[in-house]
Design an enzyme around this catalytic site. Sequence first.
Site, short mmCIF file in Angstrom:
data_model
loop_
_atom_site.label_atom_id
_atom_site.label_comp_id
_atom_site.label_asym_id
_atom_site.label_seq_id
_atom_site.Cartn_x
_atom_site.Cartn_y
_atom_site.Cartn_z
CG ASP A 83 1.90 1.31 9.29
OD1 ASP A 83 2.49 1.62 8.24
OD2 ASP A 83 1.21 2.12 9.95
NE ARG A 128 9.36 5.63 8.55
CZ ARG A 128 9.00 6.86 8.20
NH1 ARG A 128 9.89 7.82 8.02
NH2 ARG A 128 7.73 7.16 8.01
CG ASP A 148 -0.24 -0.22 2.55
OD1 ASP A 148 0.99 -0.37 2.55
OD2 ASP A 148 -0.92 -0.27 3.59
CG HIS A 149 3.37 2.38 3.05
ND1 HIS A 149 2.48 1.50 3.57
CD2 HIS A 149 3.61 3.30 4.03
CE1 HIS A 149 2.18 1.86 4.81
NE2 HIS A 149 2.85 2.95 5.11
NE ARG A 162 2.84 9.25 12.57
CZ ARG A 162 3.12 7.96 12.55
NH1 ARG A 162 3.61 7.40 11.47
NH2 ARG A 162 2.93 7.24 13.63
CB SER A 190 6.80 5.48 11.19
OG SER A 190 8.14 5.08 11.07
C1 MIC Z 1 3.90 6.22 8.46
O1 MIC Z 1 2.74 6.57 8.47
O2 MIC Z 1 4.84 6.90 8.90
C2 MIC Z 1 4.23 4.87 7.88
C3 MIC Z 1 4.94 5.10 6.60
O3 MIC Z 1 3.05 4.17 7.61
C4 MIC Z 1 5.09 4.10 8.88
C5 MIC Z 1 5.64 2.83 8.39
C6 MIC Z 1 6.82 2.99 7.48
O4 MIC Z 1 7.66 3.88 7.70
O5 MIC Z 1 6.92 2.20 6.55
C7 MIC Z 1 4.37 3.82 10.20
O6 MIC Z 1 3.45 4.54 10.56
O7 MIC Z 1 4.78 2.92 10.94
FE1 SF4 Z 2 -0.14 4.84 5.07
FE2 SF4 Z 2 1.13 5.45 7.34
FE3 SF4 Z 2 -0.24 7.29 6.00
FE4 SF4 Z 2 -1.54 5.38 7.23
S1 SF4 Z 2 -0.27 6.96 8.17
S2 SF4 Z 2 -1.95 6.12 5.16
S3 SF4 Z 2 -0.16 3.64 6.95
S4 SF4 Z 2 1.58 6.23 5.31
#
Ligand code: MIC
Ligand code: SF4
Length: 649
Positions: A119, A540, A64-65, A380, A538
Site C-alpha cells: 500500500d 495497486r 481494511d479496504h 487523496r 497507489s
Molecule cells: C489508496 O489509498 O489508493 C489505496 C487504495 O490504499 C491503495 C492501495 C490499493 O489500491 O489497494 C494505495 O494507496 O496503495
Molecule cells: Fe485506506 Fe489508502 Fe485511504 Fe489510507 S489512503 S485510508 S490505505 S484507502
Amino acid sequence: MGKNIVEKIFGSHLAYGEMKAGTPVGLKVDQVYTQDATGTMAWLQFEAIGLDRVKVPLAVSYVDHNMMQSDYMNPDDHLFLQTVAARYGAYFSRPGNGICHQVHLEQFAAPGKIALGTDSHTPTGGGMGMIAIGVGGLDAATVMGGSPFEVTMPQVVKINLKGKLNRPWVTAMDVILEVLRRLTVKGGVGRIMEYGGPGVKDLNVTERATITNMGAELGATTSVFPSDKRTRFYLAAVGREGQWTELAADKGAKYAEVITIDLSAIEPMIARPHSPDNVVTVASLRGTKVDQVCIGSCTNSSYQSMKLVSSILKGNTVSERVNLLINPGSKQVYEMIAREGLTSDMIASGARMLEASCGPCIGMGGAPASGSVSVRSYNRNFKGRSGTKDAQVYLASPVSCAVFALRAEMVDPREAGLEIKAFKEPKKYLVNRSSLIPPKEDVSGVEVIKGPNIKEVPVREALKDSIDAEVLLKLGDNITTDDIMPAGSKVLPFRSNIPAISGFVFCNIDQCFSERANAAKAGGGGIIVGGENYGQGSSREHAAMAPMFLGVQAVIAKSFARIHRSNLINFGVIPFTFQRADDYGRIESGDRITLTGLHKAMDEGAVYAAQNTTKGFSFNLVSDLNSREKELIKKGGLLPYTREKASKG
Ligand code: MIC
Ligand code: SF4
C-alpha cells in the site's frame, strides 16, 4: 563521514549494491504487510512461488479496504486472507481491527527496521523512525519468499523543522499540506524525505506519522523521522518500550537538499480539488459552502485526531446542511475513545460513526452527492475517487474538518469562535489484540480457502523481439492509478479476479477502453502514452496487471511514478520514456508504433528506435532498466523470473 538516518538504516540492511543515489541496492527486510485489496494477489503470488512459509521475521495480512459485504466476494477474500496467513506464518488482522497503517504503527512499527507494505501509505511507519516503503504485491511476495528488496537508491532530502506548531488549531496535517504546496506531487520522486532539526521534538509519533503518511503524495520513496525521547514515550505508552532504539543523523551528515520549514509560521491549510498539492490557506477560502465532511483515513485517525475532533463537536450540533462521517483508525482507538465517552460526544453532535476501516477514502461508501463539496481529513482528492465524479473534494486537518461540519462553510478554525481542548499525549494507550491472530506454528490441517471469485494470477509470455501496436489512449501529466484502475465499491470486489477487473481499466476516462484494447489484441495489442509522473498514487499492481491482461505491450510516458514503474516491469510491460520530449506531441491515439530488435537494443543499452508507421516518422525511446529489470522483462515478469530462480535453488 557523518551518516544520515537513511544511510544508517539502509547500511545495516544492505544485501548488495552501493548506497549511491540512482543505483540499485538490495535490502534485507524485517517486516512485510499486505492489505486486502492488494493482498489477495500478493498472497496468490506468494503461493505461486511455491514456498512453505514466509521467510521474513514478521508478516501481517490486514483487512481494511474491502469491508462492504454486499455479496460473497469480499467476505470470500477475507477468508482466503485469513487462511493463507494461517497456512504460511503471518499474523491476520481481522476485518474491523483497523486501517493497516494505523494498526501497524500501534502494534509492530519499530525504529531502525525496514518494512514493506502493499500500500502506498506504508511510509506511515516513518513516524516511528523506520524505513517503510509501499510496493506492489509481487514485490512483497518475493520478499516474503526470502529475496532482498531491490530499490534504486534515492537521494536523501532533509526537511529541517524549526519552531513549534500553533496548537491546537494548527496540526501535523497542515505541515504536510504545506510541504505539498511547496514541492508538488512530483517533488519527492526518487527521494526520501528525512525530517530533522530542532522542530522535530515538537511533534509526537502519531503527528510524525501523519506527515510521513502523506509524504506518499509527494511521490517520495518514503519519509522518515529520527527516533528520540518522544518515540520512546509512545512505544512505552503502547507497551513496547523494549523495541526502542535511538536514531539520529550524525553531525556532518550529507543531504541532496535541505528544505527548512518553520512550524510556528504554519497556518491551517487545505488542498483544493483535484490534487493533494493544490494547497492554499483555509483563510483564503473563507465562506466556501461545505456539504459533507469525512474524518479519518490512515492519515488522521489516531487517538489524538479523534480526541481533538470530539472536543470541538462536544455540546454542538452538526449543521443540518452537512453530512459528517467519522472513522477511527483502529479498533484500539475506537475502544479507547468509546471508554472515555468521546464517541458519545461525536454521536450526540450528529456524526455518523463508521467502522475502523478505509471507508469513504477509497469510495467504499460515503460518496458525496452530485456536485457537492466534501472536505476530508484524508490524503487523496483525485477526481472521481470519492465515487462521485463531479464532487469537489478538499483535504484539510481533522480539526478544520470538525469546524466546517458545525459551520457548514470553510472558516479559519482559529476564527470560528469554537472551543477545543489542548491534547496531552497519554502515558498509556489502551492495547487490544483481540482481532490480531498470531501466526501458527503447527499448520497441519490448515486449508487455504478460495472462493469462486478468486482467479489465478495472469502471467505474461517471455518478451518477443518486436512490438507493433496501436496507441489506444494518449493522456496528460500526473495520471493516477485511480485513473488507470479505478477503485470504489463496485470495482474493488474484483481485485482477486483480473479478467473481470480488466473491464474497468480507464473506465472513468474512456468507457470503451477495455473493448478497444481487446479488439486490438489480435493485431499486436496496444500502447498507452502518458505525460509526466504517470501512475502516481497507489501501489495497486492491478493498474499494471489489468492493462497487461488486455494486451498492452508498453507504456510510453514523459516520466513514471516509482511504484507504478516497478509494477509495469514486474508484469513484463516496458516503461519507455521519450528521448526527445517533443515527440510526445507528435503521437496521437490510433497511431501505430513499431519497435524491432528489442532484445538486442536491451542488451546494448537504453535506447530503442521506434517508428510511427501511421504518421511516417522515426523517434527514439529510452528505458532506464537496470540489469535485473531487463532480465525480468525478458522472462515475462517477476513471477516467472522468481520461479525459475527458486527451481534452480
Ligand atoms: C489508496 O489509498 O489508493 C489505496 C487504495 O490504499 C491503495 C492501495 C490499493 O489500491 O489497494 C494505495 O494507496 O496503495
Ligand atoms: Fe485506506 Fe489508502 Fe485511504 Fe489510507 S489512503 S485510508 S490505505 S484507502
